[in-house]
Write an enzyme that holds these catalytic residues in place. Structure first.
Site, PDB file in Angstrom:
ATOM      1  N   SER A 152      29.913 -84.918  71.245  1.00 23.30           N
ATOM      2  CA  SER A 152      30.477 -84.600  69.825  1.00 23.30           C
ATOM      3  C   SER A 152      29.070 -84.325  68.814  1.00 23.30           C
ATOM      4  O   SER A 152      28.035 -83.478  69.084  1.00 23.30           O
ATOM      5  CB  SER A 152      31.391 -85.617  69.296  1.00 23.30           C
ATOM      6  OG  SER A 152      31.835 -85.514  68.287  1.00 23.30           O
TER       7      SER A 152
ATOM      8  N   ASP B  83      35.709 -79.655  67.915  1.00 21.09           N
ATOM      9  CA  ASP B  83      36.798 -80.141  67.620  1.00 21.09           C
ATOM     10  C   ASP B  83      37.184 -80.760  66.260  1.00 21.09           C
ATOM     11  O   ASP B  83      38.295 -80.837  65.767  1.00 21.09           O
ATOM     12  CB  ASP B  83      37.266 -81.317  68.768  1.00 21.09           C
ATOM     13  CG  ASP B  83      36.154 -82.400  68.768  1.00 21.09           C
ATOM     14  OD1 ASP B  83      35.043 -82.279  67.995  1.00 21.09           O
ATOM     15  OD2 ASP B  83      36.262 -83.500  69.650  1.00 21.09           O
TER      16      ASP B  83
END
Length: 571
Positions: free
Chosen positions: A145, A299
């Site tokens: 991430s 995302d």
């Protein structure tokens, strides 16, 4: 076994020469990294693994990833006996991600499992989509991430396209920890690899447009600035915006170059204004209406819009999701699609405004633990009984439907730009639209405090902090008495005024505490599951009658958040 003894186990022939040499160097140099590299096993938790890359049991490397993948392969064979098993694999731009992706594929194919492997970097939500679209049994994405460059990670998805949840997560974890390093099958079979690329992008983008857009108003007149912050969405978002009809899109070209070193930012996290500073500078030149940035695996999204003073301002995750959720539900209502059997998804750390929005539109708001895998579980649990509309959480993630079962920046960006274009066509901004929503629901405002505590000592300090908050809860916060204490580890809800403790077993156990005060202030305390930090989520609220009141109310709510921080000694 001492740390040194654990390290010496990595000097045998099970490990390649490069690994043995690196371990020997740590030992010979008496490096302080030796302790942190071997003092524990890198946790394969319910969300997979995330850690610093390097040699050792507490590092992400060929062997810890191989162990995880061998355990997953063993479990897949148990769950799908005598079947052709397919697993999709994607990876982000991080250093070693591509090599790790191929290595993970090799372990799977060595176990007779067919692999659909992306040729190059792709966003996490496209992996989630592909698992369902290609009817795979599972999916894997290599990503950490928005962690610093030295990190990488490994997430596992099940055949519904969502991250693994009970019972599969615990069962896979058990298999992983039963794998000895010398039993990992690394010799892959390339004949079992199917390479996928741009043709899959097109299918995914078409699905994003079909599921995330509602009207075509003013799209040609919206000025957009977009940055992928060196991440994966360079492959999808510009193409999606063009295909959806947005004509004026300016890219931060320096940041559209994929790089695991993230050279133009200190942190590739769109939650932080500094990560969008180059995009903000470009917005001044182009007179942009909206600025958008995504994190490395594509995302999460950060959105900045013009505030009441005409300046670009980054919305927090709750604000962005408030706008997107309200707009979608309003469109569903206009189309006659709300029947009373619909729901939106949220999480325990997210603003309670979503209960108010759901009530206004006559839908349910279901709440799960932190992380989109729990929203994915909601969708699966209620499939065929209730219709999922949309969902989000405060950490800058949103999903516009169930075609992707994880947070999805691409679909969310298309929706956000549609709303911005519609607002501009109606002579207002998204910021003004947010204030209009607040006038109906009440004005919520949030603050987040992250206390970073690294290493073994840091982990112990975080445990002690949680223990203290649990055993010695505050009685008054920011001048308002604490009325309710939810303990998700003990699964209890203590109502202070009634001196009554109720069982709360509708959500799985988790090391999370939530305090509610009498004036509606909410404070959530939890250790991060992916980073060495403890998080404090603060939410305050007030009523608002008009746009003219907004600035004054905002100052007051900000002051209240600062008072909460002082009372909890978080400054």
């Amino acid at each position: 076994m001492t740390t040194l003894e654990k390290a010496k186990l990595w000097l045998n022939d099970t490990f390649d020469k490069e690994t043995r040499d690196a371990v020997q160097l740590l030992i010979d140099s008496n490096s302080p990294d030796l302790e942190d590299s071997f003092y524990r096993e890198l946790e394969f938790g319910t969300g997979g693994m995330r850690g610093i890359m390097g040699v050792g049991t507490n590092r992400l490397n060929k062997y810890t990833l191989g162990q995880a993948t061998q355990g997953l392969a063993n479990y897949l064979h148990q769950q799908f006996p005598n079947q052709e098993i397919k697993v999709a694999i994607a990876y982000d731009v991080r250093n070693n991600s591509k090599e790790f992706g191929k290595m993970v594929a090799d372990v799977l194919t060595a176990n007779g499992i067919k692999v659909l492997l992306f040729k190059n970097h792709r966003p996490t939500p496209e992996l989630s989509f592909t698992v369902r679209d290609k009817q795979c049994n599972a999916g894997i994405v290599l990503t950490a991430s928005h962690n610093p460059p030295e990190y990488n990670g490994y997430k596992v998805y099940w055949n519904d396209g969502a991250q693994i949840v009970p019972p599969h997560d615990e069962a896979i974890i058990k298999e992983v920890y039963s794998v000895a390093f010398d039993t990992i099958k690394f010799d892959g079979n390339d004949d079992l690899i199917q390479w996928i690329g741009e043709e899959q992008d097109d299918v995914y983008i078409d699905a994003c447009i079909a599921n995330s857009t509602y009207q075509d108003v003013g799209k040609g007149n919206l000025n957009i600035v977009f940055t992928s912050i060196h991440g994966t969405t360079y492959t999808t978002v510009p193409k999606a915006l063009e295909k959806a009809g947005f004509k004026k899109v300016d890219l931060v070209k320096e940041q559209m170059i994929p790089s695991g070193n993230f050279p133009t930012v200190d942190s590739p996290n769109p939650e932080e204004p500094a990560a969008l500073s180059m995009a903000m500078d470009l917005a001044k030149i182009t007179n942009a209406d909206i600025v958008i940035g995504t994190d490395p695996d594509g995302d999460r999204l950060g959105i900045a819009v013009r505030n009441l003073d005409g300046e670009m301002q980054l919305l927090n995750g709750n604000q962005t999701n408030t706008i997107l959720t309200y707009y979608i539900l309003n469109e569903w209502r206009k189309q006659g699609k709300i029947t009373g059997k619909e729901f939106i998804g949220s999480t325990i750390v997210t603003s309670d405004i979503f209960f108010d929005i759901a009530q206004k539109f006559g839908v349910d708001c279901k709440v799960g633990l932190t992380g989109f895998k729990w929203i994915g579980k909601m969708i699966r649990d209620f499939e065929g009984k209730e219709k999922f509309v949309c969902g989000g959480e405060e950490s800058f993630g949103f999903m516009t439907g169930d075609f992707v079962r994880d947070k999805d920046s691409c679909g969310s960006i298309l929706l956000a730009c549609e709303i911005a274009a519609w607002c501009k066509a109606n002579s207002r901004t998204m910021y003004q639209y947010l204030i209009e929503i607040y006038q109906e629901t009440g004005m919520y405002y949030e603050g987040l405090v992250n206390l970073v505590r690294k290493g073994r000592d840091g982990a112990e300090e975080i445990q002690n902090m949680m223990k203290n908050f649990r055993e010695n809860p505050p009685k008054v916060i920011a001048g308002s008495p604490v009325e309710e204490i939810k303990d998700f580890k003990e699964q209890t809800n203590f109502v202070v005024s009634a001196n009554q403790k109720n069982v709360m077993d509708d959500i799985p156990t988790s090391n999370v505490l939530i305090y509610y005060t009498q004036d509606g202030t909410k404070i959530c305390v939890r250790p991060s599951g992916t980073e060495p930090k403890i998080k404090f989520y603060i939410s305050v609220k007030d009523s608002i009658q008009s746009e003219a009141e907004f600035s004054e109310k905002l100052v007051a709510l900000n002051e209240k958040i600062e008072e909460v921080k002082r009372d909890l000694q978080l400054n």
